[in-house]
Design an enzyme around this catalytic site. Structure first.
Site, short mmCIF file in Angstrom:
data_model
loop_
_atom_site.label_atom_id
_atom_site.label_comp_id
_atom_site.label_asym_id
_atom_site.label_seq_id
_atom_site.Cartn_x
_atom_site.Cartn_y
_atom_site.Cartn_z
N ASP A 1 56.02 0.64 1.61
CA ASP A 1 54.70 0.63 2.25
C ASP A 1 53.62 0.19 1.26
OD1 ASP A 1 52.93 0.92 4.31
OD2 ASP A 1 52.78 3.09 4.19
N ILE B 1 37.97 12.96 0.88
CA ILE B 1 37.87 11.70 0.15
C ILE B 1 38.61 10.57 0.85
CG2 ILE B 1 37.27 12.44 -2.17
CD1 ILE B 1 40.22 12.61 -2.82
N THR C 1 44.57 14.24 6.02
CA THR C 1 43.26 14.10 5.40
C THR C 1 43.38 14.44 3.92
OG1 THR C 1 42.42 14.92 7.48
CG2 THR C 1 40.85 14.80 5.68
N1 LIG Z 1 45.11 11.00 -5.40
C1 LIG Z 1 44.04 10.55 -4.78
N2 LIG Z 1 42.87 10.49 -5.42
C2 LIG Z 1 41.76 10.02 -4.81
N3 LIG Z 1 41.73 9.58 -3.55
C3 LIG Z 1 42.87 9.60 -2.85
C4 LIG Z 1 44.08 10.09 -3.43
N4 LIG Z 1 45.04 10.00 -2.50
C5 LIG Z 1 44.47 9.46 -1.41
N5 LIG Z 1 43.17 9.22 -1.61
C6 LIG Z 1 42.23 8.67 -0.65
O1 LIG Z 1 42.60 9.07 0.65
C7 LIG Z 1 42.84 7.93 1.47
C8 LIG Z 1 43.92 8.23 2.44
O2 LIG Z 1 45.14 8.35 1.74
P1 LIG Z 1 46.51 8.54 2.50
O3 LIG Z 1 47.60 8.34 1.53
O4 LIG Z 1 46.47 9.82 3.23
O5 LIG Z 1 46.43 7.47 3.61
P2 LIG Z 1 46.80 5.96 3.75
O6 LIG Z 1 47.67 5.50 2.65
O7 LIG Z 1 45.51 5.21 3.98
O8 LIG Z 1 47.57 6.00 5.11
P3 LIG Z 1 49.08 6.38 5.34
O9 LIG Z 1 49.40 7.59 4.57
O10 LIG Z 1 49.12 6.64 6.79
O11 LIG Z 1 49.84 5.18 4.92
C9 LIG Z 1 43.15 6.80 0.50
O12 LIG Z 1 42.81 5.57 1.05
C10 LIG Z 1 42.29 7.16 -0.69
O13 LIG Z 1 40.99 6.67 -0.53
#
Ligand SMILES: Nc1ncnc2c1ncn2[C@@H]1O[C@H](COP(=O)(O)OP(=O)(O)OP(=O)(O)O)[C@@H](O)[C@H]1O
Length: 699
Positions: free
Chosen positions: A205, A86, A93
């Site tokens: 962040d 997702i 990931t």
């Molecule tokens: N709890 C969740 N429910 C649904 N989708 C999620 C959830 N957590 C993360 N995602 C999806 O996964 C993507 C990546 O999340 P993640 O926190 O790994 O990365 P990020 O915030 O984009 O980058 P970074 O962690 O490097 O700051 C998000 O943009 C979101 O679309």
């Protein structure tokens, strides 16, 4: 006649005593047995709980995190099927998982194991794992098996704000009402972290991809990988030095050593102020641009040559010292971008270092993303006939500098093969030409040799860095295994905010602690050091200092363009006002539907590239509403939009102490308070028009 003794009586008595003794023995042994069983059972339960919650002790916390097995997660995600992905972030990931009873959850798999991912993992467990608020994504559990690290969160069906804002089909569901309520929700989340927790938690962040949306488009903050816990009135904790990995990636590791830290808040690493340069890019004046380039380059050069001088304070000769001072008034606008020296070096080489810069996260979708933009722009500066580069090539003699060697290449090209042959008519001239070309050849051979050396140098560097990281991971894990003490947390609302505990949704009452009784005594020598290093406007540091469990040299925290200027200037300690700055950028992004740094192909639109600068320009001309997303057309509330933009400008002020605190922000958004005109006192761009109090109240 004497009566005869009854022979049955003593027998009966003996039997009775025997029975009684037997009963007593049996019952007492039963009691003892039950007691033992009870004790063993409790021991087992507590051991079980402990093993399920290692490396941290959540037994004292109201929240219990579930320990998932790798097998369970594999099953829930259909063997981590691509179809269940997702999202992808810098550290891993995210998969959609489903329990046997059909409940959805999100599984974040931390991709490669590095110091950075390890610290982020621990951070999420220690900070988010202990927080419970309606405005924060709930961390349900984790998996820590061999080389696997997973974090399990509540599932947010509408994903992140990033996707909604920037995916083609996403923005259609973001009407004004939703945008405004997302802004308010994020403000409330920050209010909970800054004022609802004791000690306060600083997110570090705030950006669209860390704002997740539930089924009703209510926003929740996620990703506490960079968060910090603040301890007031002394040297607090820098809990896990989570910046460690990142900082090394960001700052580079010259000579295989982490850059020395002189004292709290004043790292001696170097920073190349791309921000200034970028700001100049929106100016039509070529000379200014080139001066910045020169300044940048000198910075990086002095880094490579001296290795010990101090970041932005590095003294440049002649013009260069003026570069910074003459740009100083624009510091806050331009500071939205800061790159590490490595980044500069790597530009020339086009090396993989770019790939390691996790914070280039302005995900491009067809249009130029910030990375491309900066890259392209810098490239254009290098290739353009920029007189200042001629000076550079004279000064730069360090082959390690990618950009510089490129400049040299260019210069050499111009001097060498590019020279007009017709000028060598006479024999003499031809000889002279041959001589020149011979020298050039020698030079290029030398250069190649140097280049080879450089490759070896890089290999050594990487080797060294890997070894350092592994060592640090080991230390980190040992620390956690040894139950590193972390601060005592309480949920309580305090500070300037007038809203009471009852007012606030989502916060848990009562007291909890991750690990009780932690307090680090401030060390007088470090205190002394710190005092010595307070600089202009440093009153803001008082009580906001964090100790460092492991050394780190952070030039940046958070994500490009969302980072407060003070973090780019050598400050290493996260503070609430840093979150406020990021929140200011986020507001503008939500309202405009643009990335903070965003360029379209047409050069006419360059002035709009930097969202914050553009917003300031609009504010000066009294036309802030031009910033509102065109897709909203007239379907938005002008009063609210104006209020939000002015609030964002207040949050984006250079001096952290001038930014409003989050409880004020919440009250302003609710229409319970006006934006203080004083907030703009020192702003370079006070808004021409105020959209003050709002009659309508939101909750
Ligand atoms: N709890 C969740 N429910 C649904 N989708 C999620 C959830 N957590 C993360 N995602 C999806 O996964 C993507 C990546 O999340 P993640 O926190 O790994 O990365 P990020 O915030 O984009 O980058 P970074 O962690 O490097 O700051 C998000 O943009 C979101 O679309």
């Amino acid at each position: 006649m004497p009566s005869r003794p009854n022979p049955i009586r003593p027998k009966l008595f003996i039997n009775k005593t025997k029975t009684l003794f037997l009963i007593l023995t049996i019952s007492s042994s039963l009691v003892i047995l039950f007691a033992i069983l009870y004790f063993v059972y409790h021991l087992w339960i507590s051991l079980l709980n402990r093993s399920r919650t290692i490396p941290f002790d959540v037994s004292a916390s109201p929240l219990k995190l579930q320990l998932f097995t790798y097998k369970e997660l594999k099953l829930a995600t259909n063997d981590f099927d691509e179809a269940n992905v997702i999202g992808k972030g810098g550290s891993g990931t995210v998969f959609r998982g489903i329990t046997r009873d059909g409940k959805l959850f999100a599984v974040k798999r931390l991709d490669n194991l590095s110091l950075q991912t390890e610290t982020e993992f621990q951070n999420e467990l220690q900070i988010l794992g202990g927080l419970k608020s309606y405005f924060l994504v709930t961390l349900l559990g984790y998996c820590d098996e061999k080389n696997h690290r997973f974090l399990i969160y509540e599932y947010m069906p509408n994903k992140s704000l990033q996707e909604l804002l920037f995916n083609e089909d996403g923005d259609s569901c973001l009407n004004w009402e939703r945008r405004f309520s997302i802004i308010l929700d994020v403000a409330k989340a920050l209010e909970f972290m800054h004022f609802g927790c004791d000690p306060p938690v600083i997110h570090g962040d705030i950006k669209p991809s860390n704002v997740l949306l539930d089924s009703e488009f209510r926003a929740k903050i996620s990703d506490f990988g960079l968060s910090r816990v603040k301890v007031e009135g002394g040297y607090g904790v820098d809990l896990f030095s989570q910046d460690l990995g990142k900082s090394q990636e960001l700052c580079g590791n010259f000579g295989g050593e982490s850059t020395p830290q002189t004292a709290i808040g004043t790292p001696t690493h170097h920073e190349v102020d791309f921000a200034l340069a970028l700001q100049a890019s929106s100016s039509s004046k070529n000379s200014r641009t080139s001066r910045n380039i020169k300044g940048m380059n000198l910075n990086s050069m002095s880094l490579a040559m001296e290795g010990e001088t101090k970041g932005k304070e590095v003294s440049h000769d002649g013009d260069d010292s003026k570069v910074l001072s003459c740009e100083d008034h624009e510091f806050d606008q331009s500071k939205e971008m800061n790159l590490s020296p490595n980044s500069v070096l790597d530009l020339g080489k086009g090396s993989k270092q770019w790939g390691r810069d996790w914070w280039w996260k302005q995900e491009g979708s067809g249009e130029l993303c910030s990375k491309d933009y900066v890259r392209e722009w810098i490239g254009s500066q290098i290739h353009s006939a920029n007189p200042d580069w001629d000076d550079e090539k004279k000064i730069i003699n360090t082959p390690e500098l990618g950009v510089s060697s490129r400049a040299i290449d260019k210069a050499e090209d111009r001097d060498g093969s590019g020279l007009n042959e017709s000028r060598f008519d006479t024999l003499e001239e031809k000889f002279a030409k041959e001589e020149i070309s011979e020298t050039k050849n020698k030079k290029s051979k030398k250069k190649k040799k140097k280049h080879r050396n450089m490759e070896e140098w890089w290999k050594e560097e990487e080797h060294q860095e890997d070894a350092n990281n592994k060592k640090k991971i080991r230390i980190l894990r040992i620390k956690f295994k040894n139950r590193l003490k972390v601060p005592h947390f309480r949920y309580c609302f305090r500070g300037k905010g007038e809203s009471s505990v009852h007012d606030r949704e989502g916060e848990a009452a009562g007291e909890f602690s991750f690990r009780r009784g932690w307090r680090r005594k401030s060390n007088s020598s470090s205190k002394k050091k710190n005092n010595n290093n307070r600089s202009m406007g440093s009153e803001m540091w008082s009580g906001d200092l964090f100790s460092r469990e492991l050394s780190s040299t952070t030039s940046m925290r958070g994500t490009l363009c969302y980072i407060a200027p003070e973090y780019g200037g050598g400050c290493c300690y996260l503070m609430e006002k840093g979150d406020i700055y990021s929140f200011g950028v986020l507001i503008l992004v939500i309202i405009s539907g643009r990335r903070p740094l965003h360029v379209l192909a047409s050069p006419m639109k360059l002035e709009k590239a930097n969202l914050v600068s553009w917003c300031r320009q609009l504010a000066q001309s009294g036309n802030v509403l031009e910033l509102v997303d065109e897709k909203l057309k007239d379907g938005y509330n002008k009063e609210e939009a104006g209020l939000c933009i002015n609030l964002a400008l207040a949050c984006l002020q250079k001096a952290p102490e001038l930014r409003p605190d989050v409880s004020e922000i919440v009250r302003i958004l609710r229409g319970e308070m006006d934006i203080s005109a004083a907030a703009f006192e020192f702003s370079p761009s006070p808004p021409a028009k105020f959209y003050g109090s709002r009659s309508k109240r939101r909750s």
